[in-house]
Scaffold this motif. Structure first.
Motif, PDB file in Angstrom:
ATOM      1  N   LEU A 172      -8.983   1.915  -5.210  1.00 54.83           N
ATOM      2  CA  LEU A 172      -8.126   2.554  -6.212  1.00 54.83           C
ATOM      3  C   LEU A 172      -8.308   4.063  -6.200  1.00 54.83           C
ATOM      4  N   THR A 173      -9.540   4.522  -6.091  1.00 52.76           N
ATOM      5  CA  THR A 173      -9.827   5.954  -6.052  1.00 52.76           C
ATOM      6  C   THR A 173      -9.293   6.597  -4.781  1.00 52.76           C
ATOM      7  N   ALA A 174      -9.402   5.901  -3.662  1.00 55.22           N
ATOM      8  CA  ALA A 174      -8.974   6.455  -2.376  1.00 55.22           C
ATOM      9  C   ALA A 174      -7.479   6.309  -2.133  1.00 55.22           C
ATOM     10  N   ALA A 205       0.835  -1.201   0.000  1.00 50.29           N
ATOM     11  CA  ALA A 205       0.000   0.000   0.000  1.00 50.29           C
ATOM     12  C   ALA A 205       0.867   1.247   0.000  1.00 50.29           C
ATOM     13  N   ALA A 206       1.932   1.251   0.798  1.00 43.17           N
ATOM     14  CA  ALA A 206       2.817   2.418   0.856  1.00 43.17           C
ATOM     15  C   ALA A 206       3.466   2.659  -0.503  1.00 43.17           C
ATOM     16  N   ARG A 207       3.909   1.579  -1.148  1.00 43.60           N
ATOM     17  CA  ARG A 207       4.520   1.742  -2.475  1.00 43.60           C
ATOM     18  C   ARG A 207       3.489   2.167  -3.515  1.00 43.60           C
ATOM     19  N   ALA A 208       2.267   1.652  -3.405  1.00 39.49           N
ATOM     20  CA  ALA A 208       1.210   2.038  -4.347  1.00 39.49           C
ATOM     21  C   ALA A 208       0.842   3.503  -4.184  1.00 39.49           C
ATOM     22  N   THR A 240       3.222   1.566  -9.889  1.00 41.79           N
ATOM     23  CA  THR A 240       2.075   0.934 -10.559  1.00 41.79           C
ATOM     24  C   THR A 240       2.082  -0.588 -10.408  1.00 41.79           C
ATOM     25  N   VAL A 241       3.250  -1.198 -10.340  1.00 40.36           N
ATOM     26  CA  VAL A 241       3.318  -2.654 -10.143  1.00 40.36           C
ATOM     27  C   VAL A 241       2.784  -2.996  -8.754  1.00 40.36           C
ATOM     28  N   ALA A 242       3.198  -2.220  -7.749  1.00 41.43           N
ATOM     29  CA  ALA A 242       2.695  -2.446  -6.386  1.00 41.43           C
ATOM     30  C   ALA A 242       1.185  -2.223  -6.340  1.00 41.43           C
ATOM     31  N   ARG A 243       0.704  -1.211  -7.034  1.00 49.68           N
ATOM     32  CA  ARG A 243      -0.740  -0.931  -7.064  1.00 49.68           C
ATOM     33  C   ARG A 243      -1.499  -2.110  -7.661  1.00 49.68           C
ATOM     34  N   ASP A 244      -1.029  -2.621  -8.785  1.00 46.54           N
ATOM     35  CA  ASP A 244      -1.715  -3.738  -9.444  1.00 46.54           C
ATOM     36  C   ASP A 244      -1.685  -4.995  -8.575  1.00 46.54           C
ATOM     37  N   ALA A 271      -4.971  -6.812  -6.888  1.00 46.06           N
ATOM     38  CA  ALA A 271      -5.239  -8.236  -7.139  1.00 46.06           C
ATOM     39  C   ALA A 271      -5.459  -8.970  -5.818  1.00 46.06           C
ATOM     40  N   HIS A 272      -4.637  -8.665  -4.817  1.00 44.95           N
ATOM     41  CA  HIS A 272      -4.797  -9.295  -3.503  1.00 44.95           C
ATOM     42  C   HIS A 272      -6.100  -8.833  -2.849  1.00 44.95           C
TER      43      HIS A 272
END
Length: 182
Positions: free
Chosen positions: A57-59, A5-8, A13-17, A21-22
């Motif tokens: 994703l929005t938050a 979450a911190a990296r996202a 973007t890889v951390a976000r994706d 997914a998780h």
């Protein structure tokens, strides 16, 4: 999930994706457990899980770590989305087919009545538990989360989750026995 979450939040973007997914897997199980008795529950669970992922994703750009697990943030959003879906289902009409072409090989009315009665009993007994025990049992038993995942969502250690689960199940046994006796 907190590190992801911190990296996202920082824009990875890889951390976000990976995080989404998780989140999707865990939230979908949660939604299936909470929406299981609604008509079209599998589709409703899919839709609500998707809404939760979009809301997360929005938050995400505004998310700030305030010492609570990221899972608690996600399950907070999921609880609100599930409540919205439950309210909408109560108001919605359920369409039916005109006339089936073949005989229904599914459960008969007696089977449905027994299952409905058992489910109502389980819901009634769960409603007698304190909210934290009820939520813990739903996450552990109905959703199928591990003690570690449940602990992360509720801000508890996995050992505390196991102890609390044992106490909640013992309390349910007492409540069920009292109901049978009366």
């Amino acid at each position: 999930m907190g590190g992801l979450a911190a990296r996202a939040v920082a824009g990875d973007t890889v951390a976000r994706d990976t995080l989404l997914a998780h989140v999707r897997v865990v939230v979908h199980r949660y939604c299936r457990a909470r929406l299981g008795r609604l008509p079209g529950s599998e589709h409703a669970a899919d839709d609500v899980a998707q809404e939760v992922c979009l809301a997360v994703l929005t938050a995400l750009p505004r998310y700030r770590d305030e010492g609570r697990p990221f899972e608690a943030f996600v399950f907070g959003i999921a609880a609100h989305k599930v409540a919205d879906a439950q309210r909408a289902a109560v108001r919605a009409a359920v369409p039916t087919d005109d006339l089936p072409e073949t005989a229904d090989g599914g459960l008969g009315p007696e089977d449905h009545a027994v299952r409905s009665s058992e489910a109502a009993t389980a819901r009634r007994l769960l409603a007698l538990l304190p909210p934290h025990q009820r939520e813990l049992l739903l996450l552990r038993v109905a959703v199928g989360l591990s003690a570690e995942e449940t602990g992360a969502a509720l801000g508890m250690s996995s050992g505390a989750v196991r102890v609390a689960q044992h106490r909640a199940l013992a309390r349910l046994r007492v409540l069920a026995a009292a109901e049978v006796a009366s």
